[in-house]
Write an enzyme that holds these catalytic residues in place. Structure first.
Site, PDB file in Angstrom:
ATOM      1  N   ARG A 172     -13.057  -4.409  10.202  1.00  0.00           N
ATOM      2  CA  ARG A 172     -12.439  -3.024  10.707  1.00  0.00           C
ATOM      3  C   ARG A 172     -13.667  -2.284  10.659  1.00  0.00           C
ATOM      4  O   ARG A 172     -13.887  -1.015  11.434  1.00  0.00           O
ATOM      5  CB  ARG A 172     -11.633  -2.497   9.717  1.00  0.00           C
ATOM      6  CG  ARG A 172     -10.192  -2.947   9.584  1.00  0.00           C
ATOM      7  CD  ARG A 172      -9.067  -2.517   8.302  1.00  0.00           C
ATOM      8  NE  ARG A 172      -9.259  -1.205   8.205  1.00  0.00           N
ATOM      9  CZ  ARG A 172      -8.377  -0.591   8.971  1.00  0.00           C
ATOM     10  NH1 ARG A 172      -7.443  -0.858   9.908  1.00  0.00           N
ATOM     11  NH2 ARG A 172      -8.184   0.783   8.963  1.00  0.00           N
ATOM     12  N   ARG A 176     -24.341  -0.417  11.937  1.00  0.00           N
ATOM     13  CA  ARG A 176     -25.241   0.032  13.061  1.00  0.00           C
ATOM     14  C   ARG A 176     -26.485   0.314  12.456  1.00  0.00           C
ATOM     15  O   ARG A 176     -27.002   0.671  11.505  1.00  0.00           O
ATOM     16  CB  ARG A 176     -24.644   1.685  13.330  1.00  0.00           C
ATOM     17  CG  ARG A 176     -23.180   1.610  13.725  1.00  0.00           C
ATOM     18  CD  ARG A 176     -22.823   2.786  14.646  1.00  0.00           C
ATOM     19  NE  ARG A 176     -21.406   2.731  14.895  1.00  0.00           N
ATOM     20  CZ  ARG A 176     -20.653   3.575  14.092  1.00  0.00           C
ATOM     21  NH1 ARG A 176     -21.158   4.404  13.292  1.00  0.00           N
ATOM     22  NH2 ARG A 176     -19.164   3.614  14.557  1.00  0.00           N
ATOM     23  N   ARG A 247      -0.369  -3.157  -1.710  1.00  0.00           N
ATOM     24  CA  ARG A 247      -0.930  -2.391  -2.442  1.00  0.00           C
ATOM     25  C   ARG A 247      -0.182  -1.063  -2.438  1.00  0.00           C
ATOM     26  O   ARG A 247       0.186  -0.518  -1.297  1.00  0.00           O
ATOM     27  CB  ARG A 247      -2.411  -2.260  -2.422  1.00  0.00           C
ATOM     28  CG  ARG A 247      -2.967  -3.546  -2.315  1.00  0.00           C
ATOM     29  CD  ARG A 247      -2.882  -4.123  -3.674  1.00  0.00           C
ATOM     30  NE  ARG A 247      -3.983  -3.422  -4.610  1.00  0.00           N
ATOM     31  CZ  ARG A 247      -4.253  -3.542  -5.936  1.00  0.00           C
ATOM     32  NH1 ARG A 247      -3.479  -4.659  -6.472  1.00  0.00           N
ATOM     33  NH2 ARG A 247      -5.249  -2.942  -6.513  1.00  0.00           N
ATOM     34  N   ARG A 277     -11.722   6.269  -4.019  1.00  0.00           N
ATOM     35  CA  ARG A 277     -12.495   7.680  -3.359  1.00  0.00           C
ATOM     36  C   ARG A 277     -11.732   9.047  -3.855  1.00  0.00           C
ATOM     37  O   ARG A 277     -10.589   8.948  -4.371  1.00  0.00           O
ATOM     38  CB  ARG A 277     -12.250   7.433  -1.906  1.00  0.00           C
ATOM     39  CG  ARG A 277     -10.723   7.299  -1.313  1.00  0.00           C
ATOM     40  CD  ARG A 277     -10.693   6.791   0.222  1.00  0.00           C
ATOM     41  NE  ARG A 277      -9.529   6.369   0.650  1.00  0.00           N
ATOM     42  CZ  ARG A 277      -9.243   6.092   1.777  1.00  0.00           C
ATOM     43  NH1 ARG A 277     -10.032   5.811   2.675  1.00  0.00           N
ATOM     44  NH2 ARG A 277      -7.764   5.867   2.118  1.00  0.00           N
ATOM     45  N   GLU A 300      -8.047   8.885  -5.780  1.00  0.00           N
ATOM     46  CA  GLU A 300      -6.980   8.023  -5.308  1.00  0.00           C
ATOM     47  C   GLU A 300      -7.090   6.445  -5.711  1.00  0.00           C
ATOM     48  O   GLU A 300      -8.461   5.920  -6.020  1.00  0.00           O
ATOM     49  CB  GLU A 300      -7.561   7.585  -3.747  1.00  0.00           C
ATOM     50  CG  GLU A 300      -6.511   6.891  -2.791  1.00  0.00           C
ATOM     51  CD  GLU A 300      -6.950   6.901  -1.437  1.00  0.00           C
ATOM     52  OE1 GLU A 300      -7.086   8.024  -1.006  1.00  0.00           O
ATOM     53  OE2 GLU A 300      -6.733   5.855  -0.743  1.00  0.00           O
ATOM     54  N   TYR A 348      -1.348  -4.557   8.738  1.00  0.00           N
ATOM     55  CA  TYR A 348      -2.371  -3.489   8.666  1.00  0.00           C
ATOM     56  C   TYR A 348      -2.643  -2.820   9.806  1.00  0.00           C
ATOM     57  O   TYR A 348      -3.388  -3.237  10.724  1.00  0.00           O
ATOM     58  CB  TYR A 348      -3.622  -4.132   7.801  1.00  0.00           C
ATOM     59  CG  TYR A 348      -4.575  -3.259   7.252  1.00  0.00           C
ATOM     60  CD1 TYR A 348      -4.539  -1.928   7.320  1.00  0.00           C
ATOM     61  CD2 TYR A 348      -5.736  -3.762   6.524  1.00  0.00           C
ATOM     62  CE1 TYR A 348      -5.495  -1.009   6.707  1.00  0.00           C
ATOM     63  CE2 TYR A 348      -6.881  -2.856   5.966  1.00  0.00           C
ATOM     64  CZ  TYR A 348      -6.570  -1.684   6.067  1.00  0.00           C
ATOM     65  OH  TYR A 348      -7.572  -0.745   5.663  1.00  0.00           O
ATOM     66  N   ASP A 350      -3.197   0.680  12.211  1.00  0.00           N
ATOM     67  CA  ASP A 350      -3.337   1.957  12.306  1.00  0.00           C
ATOM     68  C   ASP A 350      -2.335   2.698  13.331  1.00  0.00           C
ATOM     69  O   ASP A 350      -1.672   2.124  13.786  1.00  0.00           O
ATOM     70  CB  ASP A 350      -4.996   1.926  13.071  1.00  0.00           C
ATOM     71  CG  ASP A 350      -5.985   1.404  12.186  1.00  0.00           C
ATOM     72  OD1 ASP A 350      -5.922   1.767  11.058  1.00  0.00           O
ATOM     73  OD2 ASP A 350      -6.909   1.084  12.968  1.00  0.00           O
TER      74      ASP A 350
HETATM   75  N1  UDP Z   1     -14.457  -1.193   1.889  1.00  0.00           N
HETATM   76  C1  UDP Z   1     -15.465  -1.216   1.047  1.00  0.00           C
HETATM   77  N2  UDP Z   1     -16.431  -0.067   0.702  1.00  0.00           N
HETATM   78  C2  UDP Z   1     -16.325   1.044   1.123  1.00  0.00           C
HETATM   79  C3  UDP Z   1     -15.146   1.226   2.268  1.00  0.00           C
HETATM   80  C4  UDP Z   1     -14.490   0.221   2.619  1.00  0.00           C
HETATM   81  O1  UDP Z   1     -15.767  -2.208   0.551  1.00  0.00           O
HETATM   82  O2  UDP Z   1     -16.925   2.188   0.890  1.00  0.00           O
HETATM   83  C5  UDP Z   1     -13.771  -2.322   2.475  1.00  0.00           C
HETATM   84  C6  UDP Z   1     -12.388  -2.074   1.675  1.00  0.00           C
HETATM   85  O3  UDP Z   1     -12.170  -3.467   1.518  1.00  0.00           O
HETATM   86  C7  UDP Z   1     -11.445  -1.729   2.563  1.00  0.00           C
HETATM   87  C8  UDP Z   1     -11.922  -2.332   3.799  1.00  0.00           C
HETATM   88  O4  UDP Z   1     -13.313  -2.342   3.955  1.00  0.00           O
HETATM   89  O5  UDP Z   1     -10.173  -2.096   2.384  1.00  0.00           O
HETATM   90  C9  UDP Z   1     -11.499  -1.205   4.855  1.00  0.00           C
HETATM   91  O6  UDP Z   1     -12.018  -0.132   4.850  1.00  0.00           O
HETATM   92  P1  UDP Z   1     -11.216   1.205   5.644  1.00  0.00           P
HETATM   93  O7  UDP Z   1     -12.035   2.230   5.606  1.00  0.00           O
HETATM   94  O8  UDP Z   1     -10.830   0.723   6.980  1.00  0.00           O
HETATM   95  O9  UDP Z   1      -9.833   1.153   4.774  1.00  0.00           O
HETATM   96  P2  UDP Z   1      -8.763   2.360   4.780  1.00  0.00           P
HETATM   97  O10 UDP Z   1      -9.287   3.462   5.106  1.00  0.00           O
HETATM   98  O11 UDP Z   1      -7.646   1.634   5.750  1.00  0.00           O
HETATM   99  O12 UDP Z   1      -8.290   2.306   3.484  1.00  0.00           O
END
Ligand code: UDP
Length: 384
Positions: A172, A176, A247, A277, A300, A348, A350
């Site tokens: 996902r 870059r 989850r 976060r 969270e 999952y 979006d």
């Molecule tokens: N992820 C991580 N560290 C980060 C952000 C994301 O390891 O700082 C991993 C984590 O396993 C997460 C996945 O990348 O479930 C996808 O991240 P995304 O930001 O797409 O998750 P969402 O916003 O859907 O919770």
């Protein structure tokens, strides 16, 4: 002719309801919660007046022109770029991993081509087909960045070792070799000016659609021509074949004056920090942020979803896939109901993918109903 029932007033249910109603069908939309928009629900926090994403941050992004045009029919979409920061070991870094992150983390001043070569020396080249999240991360960024940014966060988020998670979760995220720190790569990205709840309410505001909130499907006795179910598929069948794992998230709100963290989302990647976060709501609405003297933030926490909790992320490991396959087989033998959306198909998804699928499902359903054909249990294969 009897009505069509749609269970769930999130994006799937709202888009389906509108599509069917515009084709002349009468539709009853139910939701057991007291609001529309499902987990995208937004409302103003009474003490501060700030718009809050009650079930966690949702940033709309899409590459589908059709979906973009659709949401713009119902809301003023305000340009927004999701720029996420991460705190690791007491330092702040840029996400998703980009040239700035690499230079911050390794204390270098590399240019794009140099950073590519540098990281090529760190990445695992022997993993041709990454089978897990961990293999995907090691092949993409190497062990140091994996341990700093992904391992701890992912263990907190999923409660599962990244060796046992699918590679698709990490795919996902972009990686870059430039200073582009936009979290998403889609051409359209925005937030609805008055929140997602107003957007979904506008979609549902159509002749022929009746909305009933605070109402459970199980309580209804009325016969329906067809049911579209966007709740959890296992719940529809009384969990008789076992429970699908999700989850869930807990949010701990706190308010202070001024600006708490200077940005909308700060990830905490260290495993020792119990939350994943902190989001600061007013930074999701920069067009009105200046109006507020105070601020509201949410820590969270992710944990296993129990029967009474709100499901967020489908776990979808091998065991869950097998349970899902059993429900899919049962659903295919059950007449009069179609399963749609994130919970109905246990994926999952979006927001934009949800809308895209619901538009296609709605149009197919309108055609089939006109022909008197039987509607399928699924418009998208949940196992595919
Ligand atoms: N992820 C991580 N560290 C980060 C952000 C994301 O390891 O700082 C991993 C984590 O396993 C997460 C996945 O990348 O479930 C996808 O991240 P995304 O930001 O797409 O998750 P969402 O916003 O859907 O919770």
């Amino acid at each position: 002719m009897s009505r069509i029932c749609i269970v769930g007033a999130g994006f799937s249910g709202a888009v389906l309801a509108r599509t069917l109603a515009e084709a002349g069908h009468r539709v009853l939309v139910l939701d057991e919660r007291p609001h529309v928009a499902g987990n995208c629900h937004t409302e103003r926090d009474p003490p501060t007046g700030i718009m809050v994403h009650r079930y966690g941050p949702h940033i709309f992004h899409t590459r589908h022109v059709r979906v973009w045009d659709y949401v713009n029919r119902f809301a003023t979409m305000m340009p927004y770029v999701n720029r996420v920061k991460a705190t690791v070991g007491g330092r702040v870094y840029s996400l998703p991993i980009n040239l700035h992150t690499i230079n911050q983390f390794f204390g270098t001043a590399l240019r794009p081509a140099e950073a590519r070569d540098f990281l090529a020396g760190k990445r695992r080249h022997d993993i041709a087909q990454p089978a897990s999240f961990e293999e995907q991360a090691l092949a993409m960024v190497g062990p140091e960045l994996y341990h700093a940014f992904f391992r701890g966060y992912t263990r907190k988020q999923w409660g599962i070792d990244p060796r046992d998670l699918p590679a698709s979760i990490l795919k996902r995220l972009p990686m870059r070799f430039s200073y582009d720190d936009n979290y998403f790569s889609d051409p359209f990205q925005a937030l609805p000016r008055h929140g997602y709840t107003a957007l979904v309410a506008a979609i549902l505001d159509a002749p022929g659609v009746e909305l009933r909130l605070g109402c459970r499907f199980e309580e209804l006795a009325e016969p329906f021509r067809h049911v579209f179910y966007s709740g959890p598929i296992d719940r529809y069948f009384g969990c008789r074949l076992g429970r699908l794992r999700y989850r869930t998230l807990d949010f701990e709100a706190f308010r202070t004056s001024g600006d708490y963290q200077g940005t909308a989302v700060m990830n905490y990647c260290d495993e020792a920090v119990p939350y994943t976060r902190i989001s600061e709501a007013k930074h999701f609405a920069p067009w009105e942020a200046g109006q507020f003297a105070d601020t509201i933030c949410h820590r969270e926490y992710s944990r296993e979803c129990l029967a009474a909790d709100t499901p967020y992320y489908p776990v979808r490991l091998v065991h869950d896939q097998a349970t899902l396959a059993d429900y899919v087989a049962l659903a295919r033998q059950t007449e009069g109901v179609s399963f749609v959306g994130r919970l109905g198909t246990y994926r999952y998804l979006d927001m934009d993918a949800t809308i895209h699928e619901a538009l296609a499902a709605g149009e197919a359903a309108v055609r089939m109903l006109a022909e008197g054909a039987r509607l399928p249990a699924f418009f998208v294969d949940p196992l595919g």
